[in-house]
Design an enzyme around this catalytic site. Structure first.
Site, PDB file in Angstrom:
ATOM      1  N   SER A   1       5.892  27.603  68.921  1.00 27.32           N
ATOM      2  CA  SER A   1       5.739  28.707  69.138  1.00 27.32           C
ATOM      3  C   SER A   1       5.131  28.795  67.505  1.00 27.32           C
ATOM      4  CB  SER A   1       6.356  30.241  69.563  1.00 27.32           C
ATOM      5  OG  SER A   1       6.979  29.527  70.475  1.00 27.32           O
TER       6      SER A   1
ATOM      7  N   ASN B   1       4.932  31.125  65.625  1.00 27.04           N
ATOM      8  CA  ASN B   1       5.181  32.175  64.531  1.00 27.04           C
ATOM      9  C   ASN B   1       5.802  31.917  63.594  1.00 27.04           C
ATOM     10  OD1 ASN B   1       7.381  30.984  66.381  1.00 27.04           O
ATOM     11  ND2 ASN B   1       8.231  32.701  67.471  1.00 27.04           N
TER      12      ASN B   1
ATOM     13  N   SER C   1      16.721  28.850  62.009  1.00 24.70           N
ATOM     14  CA  SER C   1      15.286  29.683  62.578  1.00 24.70           C
ATOM     15  C   SER C   1      14.771  29.703  61.883  1.00 24.70           C
ATOM     16  CB  SER C   1      16.821  31.351  63.066  1.00 24.70           C
ATOM     17  OG  SER C   1      15.166  31.904  63.426  1.00 24.70           O
ATOM     18  N   LYS C   2      13.299  30.031  62.779  1.00 28.13           N
ATOM     19  CA  LYS C   2      12.384  30.454  62.110  1.00 28.13           C
ATOM     20  C   LYS C   2      12.700  31.898  61.382  1.00 28.13           C
ATOM     21  CE  LYS C   2       9.279  29.351  64.880  1.00 28.13           C
ATOM     22  NZ  LYS C   2       8.881  29.168  65.809  1.00 28.13           N
ATOM     23  N   SER C   3      12.477  32.501  62.446  1.00 29.02           N
ATOM     24  CA  SER C   3      12.672  34.510  62.040  1.00 29.02           C
ATOM     25  C   SER C   3      14.131  34.877  60.417  1.00 29.02           C
ATOM     26  CB  SER C   3      13.242  34.837  62.956  1.00 29.02           C
ATOM     27  OG  SER C   3      14.755  34.370  63.692  1.00 29.02           O
TER      28      SER C   3
END
Length: 297
Positions: A16, A18, A270-272
């Site tokens: 994704s 994002n 995690s990207k977030s």
């Protein structure tokens, strides 16, 4: 319609756009490319960009740059989910017409309040509300049990809603036991699917078109994917995908769920959470060979 290329092995990496890719993404991309090469097959790239708020062209370009730096090449054109919403809607409409999906009106807050009320009514001896394999509360049966007239009235009044799979009806229509072939880093062999553990999963969101479960099932068939290589965190989600594949008459790929890359604190990258991206490692002087060593290849 399934393209003729399904006869040739095909694998895909489906990030994704994002956020920036990290080592966990590198492992998945490299495994897909390596296995495609070993099978004499195709390596495809898919952009899971339905979330129009968080997904940006800048992040998409960064993914292309990172994968090229890793020495990977992929078939063009790249499939972008935002360009195939009509395909996901057609699949949803098919399920709705067959009575296998229903409008779900409860918000997350309403679900939590309902569950709290039900658990309190059960007293100290009451069983806790069931959760799905990801730990989320299973959706209550309130909307599933509404009459057709009530559903239509609420929709006509503009009540915000998602669409959920009626898992009980879906499993009846599938008939028999569902399973998949697993060749990955955990349990292998013929795995018995347990879709009921997920309850009535979301197929189409109220705040975004489609859902991961529906779009990935349609995409894999449309791209002729024969081998799905992805992280072990998606192992149990395969049960849902097998239900949808069966209901929609789509082929079942072979699955390979690979180990996860964990951070120093033991959690999945995690990207977030802002875990170190591949671009930052490249800026620090790392090479593509270094990345392969870091992910254990």
């Amino acid at each position: 319609m399934i393209p003729p290329a399904i006869q040739r092995p095909a694998l895909r990496f489906a990030p994704s756009p994002n956020g920036l890719l990290h080592l966990g993404h590198a492992l998945s991309a490299l495994l897909n490319a390596d296995m495609a090469g070993a099978l004499g097959g195709r390596f495809l790239l898919r952009m899971e960009d339905i979330d129009v708020i968080r997904c940006t062209p800048e992040f998409e370009q960064a993914i292309y740059d990172d994968l090229a730096w890793l020495g990977l090449d992929w078939e063009r054109p790249v499939r972008r989910q935002s360009e195939h919403l009509d395909a996901y809607r057609a699949a949803l409409d098919d399920l709705i017409a067959r009575g296998l999906a229903y409008p779900a009106f409860m918000t997350r807050g309403e679900v939590k309040a309902h569950v709290a009320t039900m658990e309190a009514a059960g007293g100290k001896q009451g069983a806790p509300w069931p959760r799905d394999p990801d730990g989320a509360l299973r959706y209550p049966p309130v909307d599933r049990e509404r009459s057709g007239d009530e559903r239509r009235r609420m929709i006509d009044e503009g009540t915000r809603h998602a669409w959920r799979l009626d898992m009980l009806r879906a499993l009846k229509e599938c008939g028999g036991t569902l399973s998949w072939t697993e060749t990955g880093d955990g349990e292998t062999g013929i795995i018995a699917a347990d879709p009921a553990a997920w309850g009535d999963v979301v197929l189409w969101r109220s705040d975004a078109p489609s859902s991961y479960h529906l779009s990935v099932t349609v995409d894999d068939a449309a791209q002729g994917i024969t081998h799905v290589v992805r992280g072990l965190d998606l192992f149990h989600a395969t049960s849902v995908h097998r239900v949808l594949q069966t209901l929609l008459g789509l082929p079942a790929p072979v699955y390979y769920h690979h180990r996860l890359i964990l951070g120093p604190d033991g959690r999945k990258l995690s990207k977030s959470e802002g875990d170190t991206g591949l671009s930052a490692l490249r800026a620090e002087g790392a090479t593509s060979a270094d990345i392969r060593r870091l992910v254990g290849l």
